[in-house]
Design a protein around this motif. Structure first.
Motif, mmCIF file in Angstrom:
data_model
loop_
_atom_site.group_PDB
_atom_site.id
_atom_site.type_symbol
_atom_site.label_atom_id
_atom_site.label_comp_id
_atom_site.label_asym_id
_atom_site.label_seq_id
_atom_site.Cartn_x
_atom_site.Cartn_y
_atom_site.Cartn_z
ATOM 1 N N ARG A 44 0.847 -1.204 0.000
ATOM 2 C CA ARG A 44 0.000 0.000 0.000
ATOM 3 C C ARG A 44 0.883 1.255 0.000
ATOM 4 N NH1 ARG A 44 -3.168 2.344 4.894
ATOM 5 N NH2 ARG A 44 -4.725 3.716 3.949
ATOM 6 N N ASP A 48 1.586 4.082 -3.079
ATOM 7 C CA ASP A 48 1.445 5.507 -2.775
ATOM 8 C C ASP A 48 2.697 6.271 -3.206
ATOM 9 O OD1 ASP A 48 0.105 7.754 -1.481
ATOM 10 O OD2 ASP A 48 1.658 7.593 0.055
ATOM 11 N N THR A 51 3.165 6.261 -7.025
ATOM 12 C CA THR A 51 2.212 7.124 -7.732
ATOM 13 C C THR A 51 2.551 8.594 -7.513
ATOM 14 O OG1 THR A 51 0.520 5.446 -7.356
ATOM 15 C CG2 THR A 51 -0.248 7.607 -8.071
ATOM 16 N N THR B 21 -7.370 2.805 7.481
ATOM 17 C CA THR B 21 -7.467 1.960 6.287
ATOM 18 C C THR B 21 -8.943 1.821 5.926
ATOM 19 O OG1 THR B 21 -7.720 -0.063 7.572
ATOM 20 C CG2 THR B 21 -5.466 0.567 7.026
ATOM 21 N N PRO B 22 -9.231 1.393 4.687
ATOM 22 C CA PRO B 22 -10.629 1.131 4.326
ATOM 23 C C PRO B 22 -11.268 0.124 5.281
ATOM 24 C CG PRO B 22 -9.278 1.208 2.349
ATOM 25 C CD PRO B 22 -8.331 1.294 3.515
ATOM 26 N N ILE B 60 -7.061 7.390 5.426
ATOM 27 C CA ILE B 60 -7.291 6.538 4.253
ATOM 28 C C ILE B 60 -6.801 7.366 3.074
ATOM 29 C CG2 ILE B 60 -8.997 5.144 3.026
ATOM 30 C CD1 ILE B 60 -10.788 5.369 5.491
ATOM 31 N N GLY B 61 -5.495 7.621 3.061
ATOM 32 C CA GLY B 61 -4.961 8.663 2.180
ATOM 33 C C GLY B 61 -3.786 8.239 1.333
ATOM 34 N N ARG B 62 -3.830 7.033 0.751
ATOM 35 C CA ARG B 62 -2.728 6.612 -0.109
ATOM 36 C C ARG B 62 -3.127 6.728 -1.573
ATOM 37 N NH1 ARG B 62 -1.835 6.533 4.557
ATOM 38 N NH2 ARG B 62 -0.374 5.223 5.696
ATOM 39 N N MET B 63 -2.182 7.161 -2.384
ATOM 40 C CA MET B 63 -2.419 7.116 -3.823
ATOM 41 C C MET B 63 -2.175 5.686 -4.284
ATOM 42 S SD MET B 63 -0.982 10.683 -5.296
ATOM 43 C CE MET B 63 -1.204 12.206 -4.367
ATOM 44 N N LYS B 64 -2.894 5.270 -5.326
ATOM 45 C CA LYS B 64 -2.788 3.865 -5.725
ATOM 46 C C LYS B 64 -2.081 3.656 -7.059
ATOM 47 C CE LYS B 64 -5.694 0.906 -4.282
ATOM 48 N NZ LYS B 64 -5.402 0.385 -2.943
ATOM 49 N N ARG B 65 -2.505 4.373 -8.091
ATOM 50 C CA ARG B 65 -1.799 4.217 -9.372
ATOM 51 C C ARG B 65 -2.180 5.345 -10.318
ATOM 52 N NH1 ARG B 65 -5.038 0.152 -8.288
ATOM 53 N NH2 ARG B 65 -7.105 0.313 -9.179
ATOM 54 N N PHE B 66 -1.272 5.576 -11.274
ATOM 55 C CA PHE B 66 -1.539 6.564 -12.313
ATOM 56 C C PHE B 66 -1.070 5.990 -13.634
ATOM 57 C CE2 PHE B 66 -0.076 10.254 -14.886
ATOM 58 C CZ PHE B 66 -1.335 10.799 -15.118
ATOM 59 N N LEU B 73 -6.148 8.478 -12.718
ATOM 60 C CA LEU B 73 -5.506 8.471 -11.399
ATOM 61 C C LEU B 73 -6.445 7.785 -10.415
ATOM 62 C CD1 LEU B 73 -3.304 9.422 -9.362
ATOM 63 C CD2 LEU B 73 -4.564 11.573 -9.178
ATOM 64 N N THR B 74 -5.899 6.833 -9.647
ATOM 65 C CA THR B 74 -6.697 6.150 -8.630
ATOM 66 C C THR B 74 -6.081 6.436 -7.263
ATOM 67 O OG1 THR B 74 -7.244 4.407 -10.193
ATOM 68 C CG2 THR B 74 -7.586 3.913 -7.869
ATOM 69 N N GLU B 76 -6.946 6.645 -2.751
ATOM 70 C CA GLU B 76 -7.868 6.462 -1.633
ATOM 71 C C GLU B 76 -8.564 7.802 -1.365
ATOM 72 O OE1 GLU B 76 -5.464 2.829 0.617
ATOM 73 O OE2 GLU B 76 -5.608 4.784 1.603
ATOM 74 N N VAL B 79 -7.122 11.106 0.336
ATOM 75 C CA VAL B 79 -6.012 11.860 -0.270
ATOM 76 C C VAL B 79 -6.455 13.305 -0.483
ATOM 77 C CG1 VAL B 79 -4.766 12.182 -2.454
ATOM 78 C CG2 VAL B 79 -4.817 9.938 -1.359
ATOM 79 N N ASP B 83 -2.113 17.377 -2.180
ATOM 80 C CA ASP B 83 -1.094 16.358 -2.458
ATOM 81 C C ASP B 83 -1.088 15.978 -3.936
ATOM 82 O OD1 ASP B 83 -0.382 16.337 0.160
ATOM 83 O OD2 ASP B 83 -1.292 14.416 0.657
ATOM 84 N N ALA B 87 2.094 16.474 -6.460
ATOM 85 C CA ALA B 87 2.694 15.337 -7.154
ATOM 86 C C ALA B 87 2.583 15.467 -8.663
ATOM 87 C CB ALA B 87 2.028 14.035 -6.687
#
Lengths: 249, 443
Positions: A44, A48, A51, B21-22, B60-66, B73-74, B76, B79, B83, B87
């Motif tokens: 996780r 983060d 990305t 977390t979720p 619940i603030g993590r970036m997941k993928r781009f 952009l995905t 949590e 976020v 931020d 980025a």
């Protein structure tokens, strides 16, 4: 984004300081290897950081109490990193540690034995290679034992001494060792505690100090993240024991 | 714990659960009836105050993928927009829609279906959301998109968190050549000119008007209209060759360390400020300029804790939208009432909107007017009268700003409320999710 081609290994990547440190390196263009006990949580953080920064981030399972696996772990890394940062820390509960040997042992092994054994292994490889930087996050609690947290403090004192010895040994071989004493930091570990504002750093600030000491100001060996801790701990260290033992700190 | 919105009114007691977390959120949802998710607490009134318990979701603030190919952009839901800007602006990408502050979470942006200066052209944030994950009342996690659970998708966009807890969302970023905005300022001497200037800027990416809501008579509605486009690389080189292509944001330089006393803002001081600001705008109008993205989109973020400006008792932001037809007479009447009361502020904004996306989305084709008012006893009856004018004209109030509208005003002005309630009932959300806003308005 300019990639530097350098890589850093982060031990304790799911902690607030670990996370901030990994992001600082990634944003500066480093490849990042994240190690932690729970692969899912580490992934996780890796997603983060990747990305946010566009950096290459890999994840690796490591239990710092399982020293039998250390060699295999290091061999399994994509490359031997340029820098290793260890931010592993377990505050534990002092009153529990006074009564339960198992808990005291966990605090001592997590803060001292595991990190020292692992970094000792890395030190050999860095010495053989002729370069590399080891950053150990220790604690001001290791500067002098106090009733309120001496089990944790003693383990950190051991770690500080280990890093000092490692530095003494590695300097000739061309590798560096940096000891970082963050002081109070606003993290999950300290959530709910009343912390004095002036003495308390944010995880980002610790990460910036680590990066600066390890990669920019190459003359720094031992740092306090907030410089106010240096005079404060100098005073605390210099109080004579007959007086110190009666103080409530 | 005592919680408040950005307007610091009302202040209410709620239990809080810190969710990292979720899975934490799913567990917390199951523990209490009357819960609501809270992002960064930037809604003004009682939208992010749980009726019984509030889920603090910043963790619940993590970036997941781009994916640079599709620009999807995905992240949590906790976020922060700030931020995302940090980025992605240096890499040449900008969010599809940004509200007036960057200190909001993605979950909050969906729940309020926030609009930006490009709403007339691009719609609200919800229009750009491809999919999200939603925790329902029993802890089950559903994927929602236009093809999958579409009814929940459109109920959740603008649904003020009342359908469940958003934990993750995907949306498309847009490419930008620079981090600068090419801005032109248009002067409007009265409301008619202001509406005409906003209409004329329909093809521009961004447009917004600052309106002097204390000016009266022939100057009623006098405004400065700021029209902007993302600057091209050659425009930046031509204007400010020495400037960075993607400038980074500066830390807020100003901060309000304490509440201003209540007398600091009065009719005289605010009128004087507004008149000076208008004259300064008139001097600068005409010549296009390059503006840094941060002050262009988020001027008030430059003053840390500006909500203390209105003193300890807090303030209300009144934001309405009125339909295109009759916009001029209706807005004139509203402005007359504000100007006549002397209660307007210097932070008044006029903007053209397009259609909304969700069942409870605020926007409709028309014009929105927003202004701040310190909380005093006599402000409530004034706003009650103004609300009647708005509802009669077919307009409505923005739930993310609201702390005081009546249930009658709300029910008369959100025509898809019945459909929203049906979906809440069908998914069991009505028994589980409740903010003070929802209880107050009977949503």
């Amino acid at each position: 984004m300019n990639r530097t081609g350098k890589s850093v290994l982060l031990l304790g990547a799911t902690s607030d300081i670990g996370r901030a440190t990994a992001l600082t390196y990634a944003t500066a263009g480093w490849d990042v290897q994240l190690a932690g006990r729970h692969l899912e949580s580490v992934q996780r953080e890796a997603d983060d950081i990747g990305t946010r920064s566009g950096a290459n981030v890999s994840v690796h399972r490591l239990d710092i109490l399982d020293s039998d696996r250390f060699s295999d772990f290091v061999m399994g890394l994509p490359v031997l990193p340029d820098t290793v940062v260890c931010v592993i820390g377990e505050l534990g509960e002092q009153d529990r540690a006074e009564k339960e040997l198992h808990h005291a042992s966990l605090v001592m092994r997590t803060n001292f034995e595991g990190p020292a054994l692992f970094l000792g292994l890395i030190a050999d490889l860095f010495a053989a290679r002729g370069h590399g930087t080891i950053v150990g996050v220790s604690s001001v609690a290791g500067d002098r034992g106090r009733a309120s947290n001496y089990v944790y403090g003693a383990a950190k004192a051991g770690f500080t001494a280990f890093l000092s010895g490692l530095r003494n040994r590695l300097t000739k071989a061309g590798a560096r060792v940096v000891t970082v004493k963050p002081g109070f930091v606003r993290t999950r570990m300290t959530a709910g505690m009343k912390l004095p504002g002036l003495l308390t750093a944010e995880p980002k600030e610790v990460a910036g100090a680590i990066f600066a000491a390890a990669e920019e100001k190459r003359s720094r060996d031992v740092i306090y993240v907030r410089s106010i801790w240096w005079p404060l701990m100098t005073v605390i260290r210099s109080i004579p024991e007959p007086l110190f033992k009666r103080l409530k700190l | 714990m005592i919680l408040e919105g950005w307007g610091r009114y009302p202040r209410l007691v709620s239990e809080v659960f810190d969710c990292r977390t979720p899975a934490d959120a799913a567990e917390a949802v199951a523990r209490r009836h009357g819960v609501i998710a809270r992002g960064n607490g930037r809604s003004y009134g009682d939208a992010a105050l749980g009726d019984v318990a509030t889920l603090i979701c910043r963790g619940i603030g993590r970036m997941k993928r781009f994916d640079p190919e599709t620009r999807l952009l995905t992240v949590e839901a906790g976020v922060m927009l700030s931020d995302i800007l940090d980025a992605f602006i240096p890499r040449g990408y900008f969010p599809p829609v940004v509200p007036g502050t960057k200190f909001v979470t993605v979950g909050g942006m969906i729940a309020s279906d926030v609009h930006g200066k490009n709403h007339h052209r691009d719609g609200g944030f919800g229009a750009h959301v491809a999919s999200f994950k939603l925790i329902l009342q029993d802890g089950e996690v559903l994927n929602c998109s236009r093809n999958e659970n579409a009814d929940l998708f459109f109920a959740t966009i603008g649904g003020m968190g009342l359908t469940g807890v958003i934990t993750e969302a995907s949306f498309h970023m847009k490419p930008i050549e620079t981090g600068w905005i090419h801005q032109e300022t248009v002067v409007a001497e009265d409301l008619r000119e202001a509406l005409a200037a906003l209409q004329a800027a329909d093809e521009s990416s961004y447009s917004v008007a600052w309106i002097d809501c204390l000016a009266r008579g022939a100057s009623l509605g006098r405004s400065l209209i700021f029209v902007g486009e993302h600057a091209k690389r050659e425009q930046v080189v031509a204007h400010k060759a020495e400037r960075e292509t993607f400038p980074s944001p500066k830390k807020p330089r100003l901060s309000l360390p304490m509440d201003l006393p209540a007398w600091a803002l009065n009719r005289t001081s605010v009128s004087a400020f507004n008149a000076a600001y208008f004259r300064a705008g008139v001097r600068k109008a005409g010549a296009p300029s390059l503006v840094h993205w941060n002050p262009y989109f988020f001027p008030l973020d430059g003053i840390h804790q500006w909500n203390r400006l209105y003193g300890r008792s807090g303030f209300l932001q009144h934001q309405c939208v009125v339909p295109d037809t009759n916009a001029l007479p209706v807005l004139s009447e509203i402005l007359e009432r504000f100007a006549g009361s002397g209660k307007g502020s210097f932070l008044a904004v006029l903007k053209k909107l397009g259609p909304g996306t969700g069942l409870l989305s605020f926007p409709m084709p028309g014009y929105t007017l927003a202004l701040d008012l310190p909380v005093t006893e006599d402000v409530f009856p004034l706003l009650e009268e103004i609300d009647k004018v708005i509802v009669d004209a077919g307009g409505r109030l923005y739930l993310a700003k609201d702390a005081r509208q009546s249930r009658q005003t709300f029910e008369a002005s959100y025509p898809q409320l019945a459909a929203f309630r049906d979906i809440r009932r069908a998914t069991g959300g009505d028994a589980r999710f409740a903010s003070r806003l929802a209880t107050r308005l009977g949503i």
